[in-house]
Design a protein around this motif. Sequence first.
Motif, PDB file in Angstrom:
ATOM      1  N   ARG A  11      70.334 -78.285-118.403  1.00 30.90           N
ATOM      2  CA  ARG A  11      70.815 -79.019-119.576  1.00 30.90           C
ATOM      3  C   ARG A  11      69.982 -78.765-120.830  1.00 30.90           C
ATOM      4  N   GLU A  12      68.745 -78.300-120.658  1.00 27.34           N
ATOM      5  CA  GLU A  12      67.853 -78.139-121.802  1.00 27.34           C
ATOM      6  C   GLU A  12      68.198 -76.880-122.604  1.00 27.34           C
ATOM      7  N   SER A  13      67.827 -76.888-123.889  1.00 28.55           N
ATOM      8  CA  SER A  13      67.939 -75.677-124.702  1.00 28.55           C
ATOM      9  C   SER A  13      66.832 -74.708-124.297  1.00 28.55           C
ATOM     10  N   PHE A  14      67.095 -73.430-124.432  1.00 28.65           N
ATOM     11  CA  PHE A  14      66.093 -72.443-124.030  1.00 28.65           C
ATOM     12  C   PHE A  14      65.569 -71.615-125.200  1.00 28.65           C
ATOM     13  N   ASP A  15      66.184 -71.743-126.385  1.00 30.79           N
ATOM     14  CA  ASP A  15      65.845 -70.835-127.479  1.00 30.79           C
ATOM     15  C   ASP A  15      65.123 -71.500-128.647  1.00 30.79           C
ATOM     16  N   ILE A  16      64.804 -72.794-128.533  1.00 31.01           N
ATOM     17  CA  ILE A  16      64.221 -73.508-129.675  1.00 31.01           C
ATOM     18  C   ILE A  16      62.886 -72.893-130.090  1.00 31.01           C
ATOM     19  N   LYS A  17      61.999 -72.668-129.127  1.00 29.19           N
ATOM     20  CA  LYS A  17      60.686 -72.124-129.474  1.00 29.19           C
ATOM     21  C   LYS A  17      60.808 -70.714-130.030  1.00 29.19           C
ATOM     22  N   HIS A  18      61.728 -69.941-129.481  1.00 29.11           N
ATOM     23  CA  HIS A  18      61.911 -68.572-129.970  1.00 29.11           C
ATOM     24  C   HIS A  18      62.337 -68.569-131.436  1.00 29.11           C
ATOM     25  N   VAL A  19      63.252 -69.432-131.785  1.00 18.99           N
ATOM     26  CA  VAL A  19      63.714 -69.516-133.176  1.00 18.99           C
ATOM     27  C   VAL A  19      62.565 -69.911-134.097  1.00 18.99           C
ATOM     28  N   ASP A  20      61.732 -70.855-133.656  1.00 16.63           N
ATOM     29  CA  ASP A  20      60.591 -71.284-134.474  1.00 16.63           C
ATOM     30  C   ASP A  20      59.591 -70.145-134.672  1.00 16.63           C
ATOM     31  N   ILE A  21      59.354 -69.368-133.635  1.00 15.30           N
ATOM     32  CA  ILE A  21      58.398 -68.259-133.734  1.00 15.30           C
ATOM     33  C   ILE A  21      58.914 -67.185-134.681  1.00 15.30           C
ATOM     34  N   ILE A  22      60.198 -66.880-134.590  1.00  9.34           N
ATOM     35  CA  ILE A  22      60.786 -65.887-135.491  1.00  9.34           C
ATOM     36  C   ILE A  22      60.583 -66.291-136.946  1.00  9.34           C
ATOM     37  N   ALA A  23      60.724 -67.582-137.225  1.00  8.08           N
ATOM     38  CA  ALA A  23      60.584 -68.070-138.598  1.00  8.08           C
ATOM     39  C   ALA A  23      59.173 -67.857-139.136  1.00  8.08           C
ATOM     40  N   MET A  24      58.173 -67.813-138.257  1.00  8.70           N
ATOM     41  CA  MET A  24      56.780 -67.642-138.682  1.00  8.70           C
ATOM     42  C   MET A  24      56.326 -66.188-138.665  1.00  8.70           C
ATOM     43  N   ARG A  25      57.118 -65.314-138.085  1.00  6.75           N
ATOM     44  CA  ARG A  25      56.708 -63.920-137.870  1.00  6.75           C
ATOM     45  C   ARG A  25      57.007 -63.051-139.084  1.00  6.75           C
ATOM     46  N   GLN A  26      56.083 -62.164-139.406  1.00  3.63           N
ATOM     47  CA  GLN A  26      56.304 -61.234-140.506  1.00  3.63           C
ATOM     48  C   GLN A  26      57.240 -60.114-140.060  1.00  3.63           C
ATOM     49  N   PRO A  27      58.218 -59.733-140.888  1.00  8.42           N
ATOM     50  CA  PRO A  27      59.096 -58.606-140.537  1.00  8.42           C
ATOM     51  C   PRO A  27      58.283 -57.339-140.283  1.00  8.42           C
ATOM     52  N   GLY A  28      58.641 -56.610-139.255  1.00 13.40           N
ATOM     53  CA  GLY A  28      57.943 -55.364-138.937  1.00 13.40           C
ATOM     54  C   GLY A  28      56.791 -55.525-137.974  1.00 13.40           C
ATOM     55  N   THR A  29      56.436 -56.779-137.635  1.00 19.06           N
ATOM     56  CA  THR A  29      55.324 -57.017-136.712  1.00 19.06           C
ATOM     57  C   THR A  29      55.640 -56.475-135.322  1.00 19.06           C
ATOM     58  N   GLY A  30      54.667 -55.812-134.712  1.00 22.06           N
ATOM     59  CA  GLY A  30      54.769 -55.407-133.312  1.00 22.06           C
ATOM     60  C   GLY A  30      55.556 -54.147-133.033  1.00 22.06           C
ATOM     61  N   GLU A  31      55.995 -53.439-134.065  1.00 26.55           N
ATOM     62  CA  GLU A  31      56.803 -52.242-133.827  1.00 26.55           C
ATOM     63  C   GLU A  31      56.023 -51.174-133.056  1.00 26.55           C
ATOM     64  N   TRP A  32      54.703 -51.194-133.170  1.00 24.49           N
ATOM     65  CA  TRP A  32      53.863 -50.224-132.466  1.00 24.49           C
ATOM     66  C   TRP A  32      54.037 -50.311-130.951  1.00 24.49           C
ATOM     67  N   PHE A  33      54.360 -51.506-130.465  1.00 33.75           N
ATOM     68  CA  PHE A  33      54.415 -51.732-129.020  1.00 33.75           C
ATOM     69  C   PHE A  33      55.471 -50.856-128.352  1.00 33.75           C
ATOM     70  N   PHE A  34      56.576 -50.625-129.048  1.00 30.14           N
ATOM     71  CA  PHE A  34      57.678 -49.877-128.445  1.00 30.14           C
ATOM     72  C   PHE A  34      57.382 -48.381-128.345  1.00 30.14           C
ATOM     73  N   ARG A  35      56.324 -47.944-129.030  1.00 30.95           N
ATOM     74  CA  ARG A  35      55.922 -46.532-128.946  1.00 30.95           C
ATOM     75  C   ARG A  35      54.908 -46.285-127.835  1.00 30.95           C
ATOM     76  N   ARG A  36      54.407 -47.356-127.247  1.00 25.66           N
ATOM     77  CA  ARG A  36      53.392 -47.203-126.205  1.00 25.66           C
ATOM     78  C   ARG A  36      54.010 -46.649-124.922  1.00 25.66           C
ATOM     79  N   PRO A  37      53.350 -45.693-124.272  1.00 29.20           N
ATOM     80  CA  PRO A  37      53.901 -45.102-123.043  1.00 29.20           C
ATOM     81  C   PRO A  37      54.081 -46.121-121.923  1.00 29.20           C
ATOM     82  N   GLU A  38      53.230 -47.172-121.900  1.00 26.89           N
ATOM     83  CA  GLU A  38      53.378 -48.193-120.858  1.00 26.89           C
ATOM     84  C   GLU A  38      54.723 -48.904-120.991  1.00 26.89           C
ATOM     85  N   PHE A  39      55.102 -49.221-122.226  1.00 26.91           N
ATOM     86  CA  PHE A  39      56.382 -49.897-122.449  1.00 26.91           C
ATOM     87  C   PHE A  39      57.547 -48.960-122.140  1.00 26.91           C
ATOM     88  N   GLN A  40      57.470 -47.739-122.631  1.00 29.25           N
ATOM     89  CA  GLN A  40      58.566 -46.795-122.419  1.00 29.25           C
ATOM     90  C   GLN A  40      58.755 -46.476-120.939  1.00 29.25           C
TER      91      GLN A  40
END
Length: 385
Positions: A11-40
């Motif tokens: 019954r609980e919402s699951f996305d409330i915290k995610h929405v709040d975090i997005i509002a505080m995050r700078q655009p472009g943050t963390g893009e480096w992570f997707f280039r890491r071989p561990e992630f790929q």
Amino acid sequence: ERKSIINWFYRESFDIKHVDIIAMRQPGTGEWFFRRPEFQGWVQKNSNSPILWGYGIPGAGKTFLCSVVIDHFQERKRTANYGLAYMYFDYREQEQQGPYQVLASLVKQLLFQLIPLPPPVDELYKRLEPHGKRPSLDELYSILKVSFTEFDQVFLIFDALDECDQKRQRKALLPLFHRLAQSGTHIFITSRQHPEDIRDSMSASASIELSPSIEDMRLFIEQRIEENVRARRIVKQGKCKDLIINELIQSAQGMFLLLHFHIELICEETNVRLMCRALQSLRDSSNEERPLNPTYDRAMTIIKNQGKGSTAIAMKILSWLVEARRTLSVDELREAIAVENNRYELDEYDWTDKATMLDVCAGLIMIDEKSNVIRFVHYTVQEYL
């Protein structure tokens, strides 16, 4: 009826915290992570483990990075048959983080992505709901496995596993995650490195150390200076932008949380010389064994040097947050700090507004705007107090 069936599982919402975090995050943050071989390698199933464990020191920005990963797969879902579910663990919400609640939340999230619902879902609902019954843990797991088969790939993301109680939650969750991984899912987990049970459980999994990149920190500092009219003017006058950025990055020691406090401190200064003195003070305290403590010490000094009324309100707020056994809404805390001896009625004229609550606590608390929950800016504040 479809929505009623899905909400019956959780019954609980699951996305409330995610929405709040997005509002505080700078655009472009963390893009480096997707280039890491561990992630790929994890995404392409080239690694030996379907689990990728991201570990880092407290305040390193693991939760923000986790939100970036979630958004990445949200975007990929538009063009691929991916299933995505996630959970942000929180030390204040232990009752909502047991295996049953975790499975129920995952089921709800994946079922929302399926039209129509798989037949076993409808069958279970019609068998149990009319009798006021809830699905068992095994039934939840079975429905989850059924939902997995509806997608080409499934990604499950869990942030801050170390904030779950070891005996009450992690002891059951860690085996559960490995069991889910054997069902063909990709699982990304973040935590501190040092809880022994997590480190031992993840010993055979792919792993990656999480720390903010220089680019992320520079972007954050530039944005904060740009948003503060006075700081922007002083930095331009002193031609000290690069100096401030380099000094703040060095003093942050790989902690986004420290960077947050330090840039706020710098932006409070009223001229170039005072900014430089503040930078020197940060440099001198950067070798502390507990690097966050001097920052929290400064915040407490600010709180205690306010006017008597502001200090009293701040101390009430901090005390309630330390002692509370669950998360508190802004309205609940407003009412709690308004209580006085020999008064038996309260109204809106007794309430402290949000801006004042944030201001008097010198950056130690935050308010999630969507959920209206008030909390410490990081769990290390609770440990400090």
